[in-house]
Write a protein that holds these residues in place. Sequence first.
Motif, PDB file in Angstrom:
ATOM      1  N   UNK A  10      15.722  64.993 -18.228  1.00 43.93           N
ATOM      2  CA  UNK A  10      16.111  64.190 -17.299  1.00 43.93           C
ATOM      3  C   UNK A  10      15.910  62.623 -17.429  1.00 43.93           C
ATOM      4  N   UNK A  11      16.788  62.226 -17.839  1.00 38.02           N
ATOM      5  CA  UNK A  11      17.101  60.605 -17.667  1.00 38.02           C
ATOM      6  C   UNK A  11      17.990  60.033 -18.091  1.00 38.02           C
TER       7      UNK A  11
ATOM      8  N   UNK B  82      25.542  55.035 -40.602  1.00 34.27           N
ATOM      9  CA  UNK B  82      23.948  54.622 -39.932  1.00 34.27           C
ATOM     10  C   UNK B  82      23.715  56.581 -38.697  1.00 34.27           C
ATOM     11  N   UNK B  83      22.973  57.296 -39.569  1.00 36.64           N
ATOM     12  CA  UNK B  83      23.118  58.839 -39.074  1.00 36.64           C
ATOM     13  C   UNK B  83      21.761  58.494 -38.070  1.00 36.64           C
ATOM     14  N   UNK B  84      21.204  57.908 -37.728  1.00 34.38           N
ATOM     15  CA  UNK B  84      20.310  57.439 -36.965  1.00 34.38           C
ATOM     16  C   UNK B  84      19.709  56.157 -36.659  1.00 34.38           C
ATOM     17  N   UNK B  85      20.454  55.570 -35.450  1.00 28.87           N
ATOM     18  CA  UNK B  85      20.184  53.736 -35.609  1.00 28.87           C
ATOM     19  C   UNK B  85      18.981  53.420 -34.348  1.00 28.87           C
ATOM     20  N   UNK B  86      18.756  55.178 -33.261  1.00 28.61           N
ATOM     21  CA  UNK B  86      17.830  55.350 -32.198  1.00 28.61           C
ATOM     22  C   UNK B  86      17.259  56.607 -31.946  1.00 28.61           C
ATOM     23  N   UNK B  87      16.349  56.972 -31.986  1.00 24.44           N
ATOM     24  CA  UNK B  87      16.309  58.176 -31.620  1.00 24.44           C
ATOM     25  C   UNK B  87      16.098  58.853 -29.732  1.00 24.44           C
ATOM     26  N   UNK B  88      16.728  59.185 -29.595  1.00 20.86           N
ATOM     27  CA  UNK B  88      17.268  59.190 -27.998  1.00 20.86           C
ATOM     28  C   UNK B  88      15.979  60.542 -27.136  1.00 20.86           C
ATOM     29  N   UNK B  89      16.599  60.762 -26.319  1.00 19.18           N
ATOM     30  CA  UNK B  89      15.681  61.418 -25.468  1.00 19.18           C
ATOM     31  C   UNK B  89      16.322  63.530 -25.546  1.00 19.18           C
ATOM     32  N   UNK B  90      15.790  63.892 -25.132  1.00 15.56           N
ATOM     33  CA  UNK B  90      15.432  65.271 -25.168  1.00 15.56           C
ATOM     34  C   UNK B  90      16.853  65.761 -24.387  1.00 15.56           C
TER      35      UNK B  90
END
Length: 404
Positions: A78-79, A50-58
């Motif tokens: 910054x997190x 599954x290429x995208x299971x969760x969007x991440x931060x920058x």
Amino acid sequence: MRFRHAVLVTLLLAVIPIPGAAAPERDDLLVINGLAEQLSHVNRVSGTVVKSVLPLGLAPNRIRHAKGRVLVVNSISDDLWVINDTTHTLERTVGLPEGSNPWDVEPIDDSLCAVSLLLHNAVTLVNYRTGDTLPRTPVGKSPEGMLSLQGRLWVANSGFDFGTFLYDPGTVSVIDPLTHATLTTIPVGTNPQELALAGDGTIHVLCTGNFSDREGIVYILNSQSLGVIDSLPLGGAPGDLVIGIDGAAYVAAGGWVDSGEVYRYDALTRTVLNAEANPWHSAQGVIAVLPRLEGGVFTVCFNGDSIVEHDLAGTVVTGWEVADGPGGMVNISNRLPGDFDDNTLVDATDLAFMIDRVFFGGPPPVHANSIDLNADCFSDATDLAILIDVVFFGRIVAYWGCAQ
């Protein structure tokens, strides 16, 4: 002597229980993708991706596994993100100092982790269970990779000067993260980025070089005396280092034009096996590496948008396409080499099972791979000898084999 062996076998066979139902097998790769800013999931048991299971931060930069959770540092936002390692859901976001460019995260115990702050020349502690942050500890210039060992935190200070775009001399800071005390600062090579623990207790520091006239080199530190004891030139501009249970060190060496490259050396004898002249080849742009339970290595290929699996000989076993610009990953698995009855323990009961299997044609294990301890695709007396070492002498070089 034969009589004693017969008695031992008889006693061990007398305690063989009937195997219960197997726990669901789990062997997952969770991958951060720096360009797509997504978390990918590779299920090695089913072979699905599954290429995208969760969007991440920058700009997600590092991922580590910590007691049921996955920790991801996002350098531009910054997190620190704390993610459930089973459901892949976000539990909390921990804000870090603005403009600090967090680089790496290293679990310290069941609740604390350290985060290196590249632009603030410091390390901060975070309670990833509560989201609380603790006071910062100053280290050297532009800290990157870290390693936690026996109450000490080792920090690779790359020395990069963002004003001149040149490198100051590289150092490793050894600190007590709880008292904020600096125990020592150790000079090493140019641009130290990653650290790894070898089986003999030494700490290996990968120095990438300056991408010009100073090439890659590994410095080897004594974890007790806190000093340099050796160095190993590799060449090129390698950027990541891991050491497997058998003492093989794998180095991500880029390969940005044709094929990706992996260097390799014996961390115990300090012998270079594969370097610039004879690297292992993988998909383009090897930016990170991770040891396999079966022996060999996974490569994270930034340009190839893929994860590639290599066996002990360097041969490609398989690969998976993930999202854009993968940068690192963790392996979350309940596979345990030598766990013949699948009860999450390796003990005399497993030894009894193997004796019964090898010499008396007894029932097969719950998972055939669990007793192929030398990964030669057979289960025989050689594996039995390894398991005896594991159970009675603490041997750790045992693989999850390839037997099917």
